[in-house]
Design a protein around this motif. Structure first.
Motif, PDB file in Angstrom:
ATOM      1  N   ASP A 270     -50.829 -18.183 -16.595  1.00  0.00           N
ATOM      2  CA  ASP A 270     -49.751 -19.028 -17.109  1.00  0.00           C
ATOM      3  C   ASP A 270     -50.138 -19.586 -18.469  1.00  0.00           C
ATOM      4  OD1 ASP A 270     -47.874 -18.970 -14.952  1.00  0.00           O
ATOM      5  OD2 ASP A 270     -49.292 -20.156 -13.783  1.00  0.00           O
TER       6      ASP A 270
ATOM      7  N   THR B 157     -50.782 -19.393  -5.274  1.00  0.00           N
ATOM      8  CA  THR B 157     -51.353 -19.038  -3.985  1.00  0.00           C
ATOM      9  C   THR B 157     -52.885 -19.083  -4.020  1.00  0.00           C
ATOM     10  OG1 THR B 157     -49.438 -17.642  -3.621  1.00  0.00           O
ATOM     11  CG2 THR B 157     -51.386 -17.179  -2.285  1.00  0.00           C
TER      12      THR B 157
ATOM     13  N   SER C 218     -47.128 -12.966  -4.355  1.00  0.00           N
ATOM     14  CA  SER C 218     -45.798 -12.432  -4.596  1.00  0.00           C
ATOM     15  C   SER C 218     -45.698 -11.705  -5.921  1.00  0.00           C
ATOM     16  CB  SER C 218     -44.782 -13.563  -4.552  1.00  0.00           C
ATOM     17  OG  SER C 218     -45.104 -14.494  -5.571  1.00  0.00           O
TER      18      SER C 218
ATOM     19  N   CYS D 224     -45.008 -30.224  -8.500  1.00  0.00           N
ATOM     20  CA  CYS D 224     -46.314 -29.650  -8.218  1.00  0.00           C
ATOM     21  C   CYS D 224     -46.396 -28.319  -8.928  1.00  0.00           C
ATOM     22  CB  CYS D 224     -46.501 -29.406  -6.723  1.00  0.00           C
ATOM     23  SG  CYS D 224     -46.663 -30.904  -5.763  1.00  0.00           S
TER      24      CYS D 224
ATOM     25  N   GLY E 110     -42.861 -24.222  -7.962  1.00  0.00           N
ATOM     26  CA  GLY E 110     -42.648 -22.781  -7.904  1.00  0.00           C
ATOM     27  C   GLY E 110     -42.225 -22.170  -9.215  1.00  0.00           C
TER      28      GLY E 110
ATOM     29  N   HIS F  36     -45.027 -18.556   2.634  1.00  0.00           N
ATOM     30  CA  HIS F  36     -45.561 -18.922   1.317  1.00  0.00           C
ATOM     31  C   HIS F  36     -46.284 -20.266   1.454  1.00  0.00           C
ATOM     32  CE1 HIS F  36     -45.161 -20.289  -2.956  1.00  0.00           C
ATOM     33  NE2 HIS F  36     -45.413 -19.025  -3.178  1.00  0.00           N
TER      34      HIS F  36
ATOM     35  N   ARG G 192     -45.105 -17.526 -18.310  1.00  0.00           N
ATOM     36  CA  ARG G 192     -46.148 -16.576 -17.939  1.00  0.00           C
ATOM     37  C   ARG G 192     -46.614 -15.870 -19.206  1.00  0.00           C
ATOM     38  NH1 ARG G 192     -48.556 -16.786 -13.494  1.00  0.00           N
ATOM     39  NH2 ARG G 192     -48.899 -14.540 -13.397  1.00  0.00           N
TER      40      ARG G 192
ATOM     41  N   LYS H 245     -38.919 -17.191  -6.741  1.00  0.00           N
ATOM     42  CA  LYS H 245     -39.289 -16.902  -8.131  1.00  0.00           C
ATOM     43  C   LYS H 245     -38.387 -15.818  -8.676  1.00  0.00           C
ATOM     44  CE  LYS H 245     -43.857 -17.790  -7.566  1.00  0.00           C
ATOM     45  NZ  LYS H 245     -43.603 -19.182  -7.341  1.00  0.00           N
TER      46      LYS H 245
HETATM   47  P1  AMP Z   1     -47.290 -18.240  -6.227  1.00  0.00           P
HETATM   48  O1  AMP Z   1     -48.663 -17.687  -6.152  1.00  0.00           O
HETATM   49  O2  AMP Z   1     -46.264 -17.385  -5.575  1.00  0.00           O
HETATM   50  O3  AMP Z   1     -47.251 -19.627  -5.712  1.00  0.00           O
HETATM   51  O4  AMP Z   1     -46.861 -18.278  -7.759  1.00  0.00           O
HETATM   52  C1  AMP Z   1     -47.631 -19.008  -8.681  1.00  0.00           C
HETATM   53  C2  AMP Z   1     -46.931 -19.068 -10.016  1.00  0.00           C
HETATM   54  O5  AMP Z   1     -45.699 -19.806  -9.917  1.00  0.00           O
HETATM   55  C3  AMP Z   1     -47.723 -19.803 -11.049  1.00  0.00           C
HETATM   56  O6  AMP Z   1     -48.733 -18.989 -11.615  1.00  0.00           O
HETATM   57  C4  AMP Z   1     -46.625 -20.211 -12.034  1.00  0.00           C
HETATM   58  O7  AMP Z   1     -46.298 -19.138 -12.879  1.00  0.00           O
HETATM   59  C5  AMP Z   1     -45.448 -20.490 -11.143  1.00  0.00           C
HETATM   60  N1  AMP Z   1     -45.302 -21.931 -10.875  1.00  0.00           N
HETATM   61  C6  AMP Z   1     -45.685 -22.594  -9.764  1.00  0.00           C
HETATM   62  N2  AMP Z   1     -45.359 -23.906  -9.852  1.00  0.00           N
HETATM   63  C7  AMP Z   1     -44.755 -24.095 -11.033  1.00  0.00           C
HETATM   64  C8  AMP Z   1     -44.183 -25.230 -11.721  1.00  0.00           C
HETATM   65  N3  AMP Z   1     -44.140 -26.431 -11.162  1.00  0.00           N
HETATM   66  N4  AMP Z   1     -43.676 -25.029 -12.959  1.00  0.00           N
HETATM   67  C9  AMP Z   1     -43.699 -23.817 -13.506  1.00  0.00           C
HETATM   68  N5  AMP Z   1     -44.197 -22.708 -12.922  1.00  0.00           N
HETATM   69  C10 AMP Z   1     -44.726 -22.833 -11.706  1.00  0.00           C
END
Ligand code: AMP
Length: 558
Positions: A435, A353, A210, A349, A326, A253, A450, A542
């Motif tokens: 991150d 992805t 995403s 969690c 997320g 997702h 980020r 997000k």
């Molecule tokens: P996606 O690939 O769409 O699942 O997005 C991944 C990104 O979502 C990660 O690199 C983080 O920046 C953010 N993210 C996922 N889980 C968390 C969480 N529990 N706390 C903070 N950020 C998160």
């Protein structure tokens, strides 16, 4: 102490394909609920599948796909809001070794055609339409313009079989019901033979990430990647065949199809679909009507549920656990989820992805501080480390740097993009997450934002999360996002975008500054405050900070 931890290794990974795992669970719990889809309109009946019925429907679809000549490794796309057929197709493709391509329901024709071409998609299974999208028109256009796409299959609309897509325009188009009829042409033994020939290390799923900028990349995930990740999350949540998991997050997702489907269905538990897309009322109704024991969401979903005017009228007494993931969750929200929603064992969690997705998670029994301020510790069979983003060397505990993940959950790579894969996964197998994080003495990870959201004002590094957490304690503020906007003097200045609580007095920059004065360092006090009704969001929940920044720059004329 180095900012490195390895997860537990005492429980071995599952060494089976998704189809083998599913058949084993079906045999163990044949009459348990596997899948429930809440009625699309009040008064209608919910649709329900026991494990046996779900397996029968999966097999029928799998045989129909075999009858269409789908070979192992071919790409089949799914472009639909959440519905039972999404899950059925997920398992049918897994059983025949076809690679399921999750297409974001928010995509429009340009993005759809990009994904069709990039993945070399042979068949697209699409919802005919949705509130905001004419999927039929866009799918037909893709069929006409992308030679690799050979077949379109239209799902029933909203689970109501009488509402079908318009009359097929060509032989390359059929309804889901017509496709299912082809199953009669292929015997069960053919399906069994196909299933037996698959390997857990075969790619089985493409998830286009995403990313809010640039073209999406297809994370290529294997049976081993996503089955083990889903299963291991459920183990840590203590799932059994008695759990009923309410999944209001999108299936396209990983949160929906891995943390939801693969996790629940590898434990004999039930997946409950509250509706085609998220509404806070439908999510809580599904918990109440179907005895949900576990509820999922990104933080904004929980915030919306807690803000329902009739929140207190829902019976949430069956809830025990759930997953929050997320994006960063304000501590106050986490506290309310635990106390007011009955989700005493809720876990945070963290993942992406490209790592199937979960790489760190809080554990039942963790302290309140660990479960609200951190994203937990490394998952079993994985490793985490925090490195200096510039030099790549491993930092010490407590220092902020880039979080990296290694182990079975790391994707095979980006589909047909070896150069992008090499940018993300280094030579030692570490996935670089982008991150910012730090690891504490106990190995718990705190996400600081980020790398690209970090604001640098007059040479000071500012992590928006810290200011968001603080502003969240303001009595008028329901939700807040802090971004950096360009500034001639300081390079960047802070802007707080706030959503006010219903009935709250309006807020402006001086009022927010007054609230911060003496409690935050002067350079962390937002120069601009903007009151909004909502934040721009991706379908997976997000917040699009990049878009908010562009809007702010245009509005302020910076
Ligand atoms: P996606 O690939 O769409 O699942 O997005 C991944 C990104 O979502 C990660 O690199 C983080 O920046 C953010 N993210 C996922 N889980 C968390 C969480 N529990 N706390 C903070 N950020 C998160």
């Amino acid at each position: 102490m180095r900012a490195y931890t390895a997860g537990d290794t005492d429980v071995p990974l599952l060494d089976e394909t998704i189809g083998q795992n599913f058949e084993r669970i079906v045999a163990g719990f044949p009459f348990h609920d596997a899948l429930i889809e809440a009625a699309p309109v009040p008064g209608a009946d919910a649709r329900r599948w026991s494990y046996t019925k779900l397996n029968d429907d999966v097999d029928r679809l799998a045989r129909a796909l075999l009858a269409r000549g789908v070979t192992a490794g071919e790409r089949i796309g799914i472009w639909s809001p959440n519905c039972a057929e999404w899950t059925i197709l997920q398992y049918a493709t897994a059983k025949i070794g076809a690679i399921l391509v999750n297409v974001n329901p928010a995509y429009r024709s340009h993005e759809l055609e990009f994904v069709v071409r990039q993945s070399g998609m042979r068949m697209l299974v699409a919802a005919p339409s949705d509130r905001a999208s004419d999927y039929t028109g866009m799918a037909r256009q893709a069929l006409a313009e992308c030679p690799e796409l050979k077949e379109l299959v239209f799902l029933p609309d909203g689970g109501q079989p009488q509402l079908q897509a318009g009359d097929p325009e060509t032989d390359a188009e059929m309804t889901y019901a017509e496709l299912l009829k082809r199953a009669d042409d292929v015997g069960h033994s053919v399906l069994k033979a196909r299933l037996a020939g698959l390997d857990p290390d075969d790619p089985i799923n493409l998830q286009y990430t995403s990313g809010t900028t640039g073209f999406p990349k297809g994370a290529t995930l294997t049976h081993r990647n996503i089955l083990n990740n889903g299963y291991s999350i459920g183990e840590l949540l203590g799932y059994t065949e008695h759990d009923r998991v309410v999944v209001p997050v999108p299936f396209y997702h990983c949160f929906g199809m891995v943390i939801g489907n693969l996790n629940a269905l590898s434990h004999g538990a039930a997946t409950i679909i509250p509706g085609r897309s998220f509404t806070p009322a439908a999510a809580l109704e599904a918990v109440q009507d179907f005895g949900g024991t576990s509820l999922y969401g990104v933080p904004t979903m929980f915030i919306a549920e807690l803000a329902l005017p009739d929140f207190a009228s829902y019976d949430l007494s069956t809830l025990r656990t759930g997953v929050m993931a997320g994006s960063l969750c304000p501590i106050e929200v986490m506290n309310r989820v635990i106390t007011e929603m009955n989700m005493k064992d809720v876990a945070i969690c963290y993942g992406m992805t490209e790592t199937s997705p979960v790489s760190t998670m809080t554990r039942v029994g963790d302290t309140m501080q660990q479960r609200t301020e951190t994203v937990g510790r490394t998952m079993p069979q994985l490793e985490s480390q925090v490195v200096d983003p510039v030099t790549g060397s491993v930092l010490e505990r407590g220092e902020i740097g880039e979080l990296c993940t290694r182990g079975y959950a790391v994707m095979k790579g980006y589909w047909n993009q070896p150069d992008k894969t090499a940018e993300a996964i280094d030579a030692d197998g570490w996935m670089h997450t982008g991150d910012l994080a730090r690891m504490d003495a106990a190995g718990y990870v705190v996400i600081e934002g980020r790398i690209k959201d970090m604001v640098i004002r007059g040479g000071e590094n500012i992590y928006p999360r810290e200011i968001e957490e603080f502003l969240y304690t303001h009595p008028s503020i329901q939700d807040v996002q802090v971004i950096g906007v360009p500034d001639a003097k300081y390079g960047e200045e802070l802007m707080a975008c706030v959503i006010l609580k219903p009935g709250a007095e309006p807020l402006d920059a001086p009022a927010v500054a007054e609230f911060c004065r003496g409690r935050l360092a002067h350079y962390k006090i937002p120069r601009y405050v903007e009151v909004r009704d909502s934040f721009p969001m991706t379908v997976s929940g997000k917040i699009r900070k990049v878009e908010m920044r562009h809007e702010a720059v245009a509005r302020l004329g910076l």
